[in-house]
Motif scaffolding. Structure first.
Motif, PDB file in Angstrom:
ATOM      1  N   ARG A   1       0.841  -1.190   0.000  1.00 15.79           N
ATOM      2  CA  ARG A   1       0.000   0.000   0.000  1.00 15.79           C
ATOM      3  C   ARG A   1       0.877   1.241   0.000  1.00 15.79           C
ATOM      4  N   SER A   2       0.344   2.312  -0.540  1.00 15.70           N
ATOM      5  CA  SER A   2       1.061   3.583  -0.554  1.00 15.70           C
ATOM      6  C   SER A   2       0.099   4.672  -0.107  1.00 15.70           C
ATOM      7  N   LYS A   3      -0.450   4.484   1.082  1.00 13.47           N
ATOM      8  CA  LYS A   3      -1.476   5.386   1.566  1.00 13.47           C
ATOM      9  C   LYS A   3      -0.879   6.738   1.927  1.00 13.47           C
ATOM     10  N   ILE A   4      -1.538   7.791   1.499  1.00 15.36           N
ATOM     11  CA  ILE A   4      -1.050   9.143   1.713  1.00 15.36           C
ATOM     12  C   ILE A   4      -1.697   9.773   2.943  1.00 15.36           C
ATOM     13  N   VAL A   5      -3.023   9.662   3.067  1.00 15.81           N
ATOM     14  CA  VAL A   5      -3.761  10.308   4.148  1.00 15.81           C
ATOM     15  C   VAL A   5      -4.876   9.400   4.641  1.00 15.81           C
ATOM     16  N   GLU A   6      -5.397   9.702   5.802  1.00 15.00           N
ATOM     17  CA  GLU A   6      -6.576   9.036   6.336  1.00 15.00           C
ATOM     18  C   GLU A   6      -7.770   9.968   6.177  1.00 15.00           C
ATOM     19  N   TYR A   7      -8.960   9.411   5.997  1.00 13.56           N
ATOM     20  CA  TYR A   7     -10.144  10.257   5.954  1.00 13.56           C
ATOM     21  C   TYR A   7     -10.528  10.681   7.370  1.00 13.56           C
ATOM     22  N   HIS A   8     -11.330  11.734   7.443  1.00 11.32           N
ATOM     23  CA  HIS A   8     -11.662  12.353   8.729  1.00 11.32           C
ATOM     24  C   HIS A   8     -12.692  11.513   9.481  1.00 11.32           C
ATOM     25  N   ASP A   9     -12.579  11.475  10.806  1.00 17.46           N
ATOM     26  CA  ASP A   9     -13.508  10.685  11.622  1.00 17.46           C
ATOM     27  C   ASP A   9     -14.949  11.139  11.454  1.00 17.46           C
ATOM     28  N   ASP A  10     -15.161  12.442  11.181  1.00 15.42           N
ATOM     29  CA  ASP A  10     -16.526  12.947  11.006  1.00 15.42           C
ATOM     30  C   ASP A  10     -17.249  12.244   9.863  1.00 15.42           C
ATOM     31  N   GLU A  11     -16.506  11.718   8.925  1.00 16.25           N
ATOM     32  CA  GLU A  11     -17.122  11.072   7.772  1.00 16.25           C
ATOM     33  C   GLU A  11     -17.820   9.766   8.145  1.00 16.25           C
ATOM     34  N   LYS A  12     -17.602   9.302   9.358  1.00 11.96           N
ATOM     35  CA  LYS A  12     -18.266   8.090   9.813  1.00 11.96           C
ATOM     36  C   LYS A  12     -19.678   8.363  10.323  1.00 11.96           C
TER      37      LYS A  12
ATOM     38  N   ALA B   1     -23.613  10.149   9.919  1.00 10.60           N
ATOM     39  CA  ALA B   1     -24.604  10.551   8.916  1.00 10.60           C
ATOM     40  C   ALA B   1     -24.718  12.066   8.844  1.00 10.60           C
ATOM     41  N   GLU B   2     -24.540  12.744   9.976  1.00 13.07           N
ATOM     42  CA  GLU B   2     -24.679  14.203  10.015  1.00 13.07           C
ATOM     43  C   GLU B   2     -23.697  14.885   9.056  1.00 13.07           C
ATOM     44  N   TYR B   3     -22.498  14.357   8.987  1.00 14.04           N
ATOM     45  CA  TYR B   3     -21.466  14.944   8.122  1.00 14.04           C
ATOM     46  C   TYR B   3     -21.936  14.971   6.663  1.00 14.04           C
ATOM     47  N   TRP B   4     -22.402  13.833   6.185  1.00 14.67           N
ATOM     48  CA  TRP B   4     -22.799  13.734   4.779  1.00 14.67           C
ATOM     49  C   TRP B   4     -24.116  14.460   4.510  1.00 14.67           C
ATOM     50  N   ASN B   5     -25.024  14.438   5.475  1.00 15.83           N
ATOM     51  CA  ASN B   5     -26.272  15.178   5.299  1.00 15.83           C
ATOM     52  C   ASN B   5     -26.019  16.672   5.179  1.00 15.83           C
ATOM     53  N   LYS B   6     -25.090  17.186   5.966  1.00 11.59           N
ATOM     54  CA  LYS B   6     -24.771  18.615   5.894  1.00 11.59           C
ATOM     55  C   LYS B   6     -24.171  18.976   4.543  1.00 11.59           C
ATOM     56  N   ILE B   7     -23.258  18.127   4.053  1.00 16.14           N
ATOM     57  CA  ILE B   7     -22.667  18.382   2.735  1.00 16.14           C
ATOM     58  C   ILE B   7     -23.749  18.407   1.662  1.00 16.14           C
ATOM     59  N   ALA B   8     -24.651  17.447   1.711  1.00 21.06           N
ATOM     60  CA  ALA B   8     -25.721  17.373   0.713  1.00 21.06           C
ATOM     61  C   ALA B   8     -26.620  18.600   0.789  1.00 21.06           C
ATOM     62  N   GLN B   9     -26.953  19.039   1.998  1.00 18.66           N
ATOM     63  CA  GLN B   9     -27.813  20.212   2.156  1.00 18.66           C
ATOM     64  C   GLN B   9     -27.120  21.479   1.666  1.00 18.66           C
ATOM     65  N   ASP B  10     -25.843  21.595   1.902  1.00 15.90           N
ATOM     66  CA  ASP B  10     -25.089  22.760   1.417  1.00 15.90           C
ATOM     67  C   ASP B  10     -25.083  22.802  -0.107  1.00 15.90           C
ATOM     68  N   ILE B  11     -24.911  21.644  -0.712  1.00 14.63           N
ATOM     69  CA  ILE B  11     -24.930  21.578  -2.178  1.00 14.63           C
ATOM     70  C   ILE B  11     -26.327  21.907  -2.702  1.00 14.63           C
ATOM     71  N   LEU B  12     -27.341  21.398  -2.037  1.00 14.02           N
ATOM     72  CA  LEU B  12     -28.721  21.672  -2.444  1.00 14.02           C
ATOM     73  C   LEU B  12     -29.011  23.166  -2.406  1.00 14.02           C
ATOM     74  N   LYS B  13     -28.591  23.831  -1.339  1.00 10.27           N
ATOM     75  CA  LYS B  13     -28.813  25.279  -1.227  1.00 10.27           C
ATOM     76  C   LYS B  13     -28.109  26.035  -2.351  1.00 10.27           C
ATOM     77  N   LYS B  14     -26.906  25.600  -2.644  1.00  2.91           N
ATOM     78  CA  LYS B  14     -26.158  26.240  -3.720  1.00  2.91           C
ATOM     79  C   LYS B  14     -26.881  26.077  -5.062  1.00  2.91           C
ATOM     80  N   GLN B  15     -27.414  24.881  -5.295  1.00  6.21           N
ATOM     81  CA  GLN B  15     -28.145  24.631  -6.537  1.00  6.21           C
ATOM     82  C   GLN B  15     -29.415  25.476  -6.609  1.00  6.21           C
ATOM     83  N   LEU B  16     -30.110  25.585  -5.490  1.00  8.86           N
ATOM     84  CA  LEU B  16     -31.358  26.349  -5.464  1.00  8.86           C
ATOM     85  C   LEU B  16     -31.120  27.839  -5.662  1.00  8.86           C
TER      86      LEU B  16
END
Length: 503
Positions: A21-32, A34-49
């Motif tokens: 393996r040649s791993k460079i970085v670890e993903y953030h714990d917040d990504e585990k 549901a709130e993290y991904w829901n917030k990202i989706a809502q931010d994108i939705l607002k931008k689209q609207l």
């Protein structure tokens, strides 16, 4: 689930195998969460609207062309860009991916399922599809048909020429030879993209005095002669065999120094002009200069990873200078900017260089976005065709995009990036596949593995992306024929005949 394959079990389908393996970085714990991904989706939705449609007039138009910039190239470059600074990359965005409107372009040409850079240039610049290896002409002109090429009824003109006829300034910027296939679509009408000098026309058995080469058309053609900005490589195609350029490269023309003829032409017009051959010269040009030719290499400009910053300017520097020069015109401008060496790196299956050239392209676009106004400047980013590089396997999140991606059933590793064909092909020895873990994957010139042996990797026939910001950018949505691209630009900037944003 496995009716036709009873010997398979589900845990064999995605078996986790211990591997280099040649791993460079670890993903953030917040990504585990549901709130993290829901917030990202809502931010994108607002931008689209909140997205606004601009139906004003585009005083200025900039077309950025990433030659060979396929969708997999974009995905891999996002990761590469972030991993250069030890950050996660999969969720990253390139500068132009943040533009509000996107679409897809169908890249086939009249006689080919998979396009080359000349017939595709005719589509996205002139609004007409053509035959392979021809530029600025209709499909009535076949490869090397000099007589049909000379017939002006077969000529088609670019958005650059349409803009000139409306009093706008125009320019071409590229990291390839200025006479190469993509930039030639702005100003040339040619039956063979390889006819970059008179000697190459003669080599094919034609009279260069009748069948004018691309460099000649750049200096003396009706579109080329009016270009305010000409930046790129290719000095050797502008000077005769009896002379050498500033770097000691002998010219490739039979006769005539076209650089001197360009200077004489501008002097007679009593317009301000300047010819430069290196980065220092470029940065020293006054923004009030009406015509500037900068030829920064005898052949193509160097890859960014090979470039001497003291000698050759970056694509970003050429782009910024071009915009400043063209902005002096009262009626606006059209600018074509090509990141041309993405394509060349892919042809060589040098994935690291292909991704790095895409990063340079991204930087140039960000600079343009920073110094232009979305209210009056339409910026369109696209590609002419795809390539055969794929991003594959099941590598861990944050794994080195240029490293090992998985293990084969032969217990040998494979790279995350590989090509369908090209010079990266490795022949099996005694029926055993080459072990890529023994290779130096950090070498900037490493050729990534290919399935089929070829001297040059081929283009791909995939659709490519279109990204747009500014007046009428929303028209670049859906799946479009590639030749629609300049018609929308012409509508937005009112350089076409008939209905447009001004009417």
């Amino acid at each position: 689930m496995y009716t036709f394959f009873p010997d398979l079990k589900q845990d064999h389908m995605h078996k986790h195998i211990k591997m280099p393996r040649s791993k460079i970085v670890e993903y953030h714990d917040d990504e585990k969460t549901a709130e993290y991904w829901n917030k990202i989706a809502q931010d994108i939705l607002k931008k689209q609207l909140n997205r606004q449609i601009n139906t004003g007039v585009a005083k200025n138009v900039i077309l950025f062309l990433g030659d060979g910039m396929s969708i997999p190239t974009l995905a891999a470059t996002r990761v590469y860009l972030s991993q250069k600074t030890k950050q996660s990359g999969e969720e990253n965005e390139l500068s132009f991916e943040k533009m509000p409107f996107t679409g897809l372009s169908k890249t086939y040409c009249v006689d080919r399922q998979v396009a080359d850079s000349a017939c595709s240039a005719t589509a996205y610049l002139c609004g007409v599809k053509a035959n392979e290896a021809t530029a600025g002409v209709t499909a009535a002109v076949e490869l090397k048909d000099c007589e049909a090429m000379r017939n002006t009824s077969n000529h088609v003109f670019s958005i650059g020429r349409w803009s000139q006829l409306k009093g706008k300034r125009t320019g071409v910027v590229t990291t390839t030879r200025i006479t190469h296939a993509s930039p030639s679509g702005v100003y040339a009408h040619i039956a063979n993209r390889d006819w970059e000098s008179d000697s190459l026309v003669l080599l094919d058995g034609f009279d260069p005095d009748l069948c004018h080469d691309i460099a000649h058309q750049l200096i003396h053609g009706e579109t080329g002669a009016e270009l305010n900005v000409i930046f790129g490589g290719g000095r050797q195609f502008m000077i005769p065999l009896t002379e050498k350029d500033e770097d000691g490269n002998r010219g490739l023309r039979l006769r005539r120094n076209l650089i001197e003829e360009w200077e004489d032409q501008k002097a007679k017009s009593e317009k301000s002009y300047q010819y430069v051959h290196n980065r220092e010269g470029l940065l020293g040009v006054s923004d009030n200069t009406e015509y500037v030719m900068g030829l920064f290499a005898g052949d193509h400009m160097d890859y960014n990873l090979d470039r001497s910053p003291e000698k050759q300017p970056s694509l970003e520097e050429m782009t910024v200078k071009a915009i400043k020069l063209l902005s002096q015109g009262e009626n606006g401008y059209f600018l074509f900017v090509e990141g041309g060496r993405i394509d060349h790196a892919h042809h060589a299956t040098r994935a690291r260089k292909a991704l790095d050239e895409t990063v340079e392209f991204h930087k140039a676009i960000q600079a343009a976005l920073d110094i232009t106004d979305a209210e009056d400047t339409l910026i369109v980013v696209t590609s002419d065709h795809a390539h055969t590089m794929s991003l594959n396997g099941y590598p861990d999140r944050g794994n080195d995009i240029l490293g090992i991606g998985g293990m084969g059933t032969d217990d040998l590793p494979y790279t995350t990036l590989s090509y369908s064909n090209g010079p990266g092909y490795r022949q099996e020895e005694n029926g055993i596949r080459h072990d890529v873990s023994k290779d130096d994957l950090t070498d900037k010139d490493y050729r990534y593995p290919a399935l089929v042996p070829l001297w040059d990797e081929t283009h791909g026939g995939d659709d490519v992306g279109i990204f747009a910001r500014g007046p009428w950018a929303h028209l670049y949505s859906g799946v479009l024929e590639q030749n629609t691209i300049p018609h929308i630009m012409a509508y937005a900037s009112c350089v076409n005949d008939g209905e447009n944003a001004c009417t």
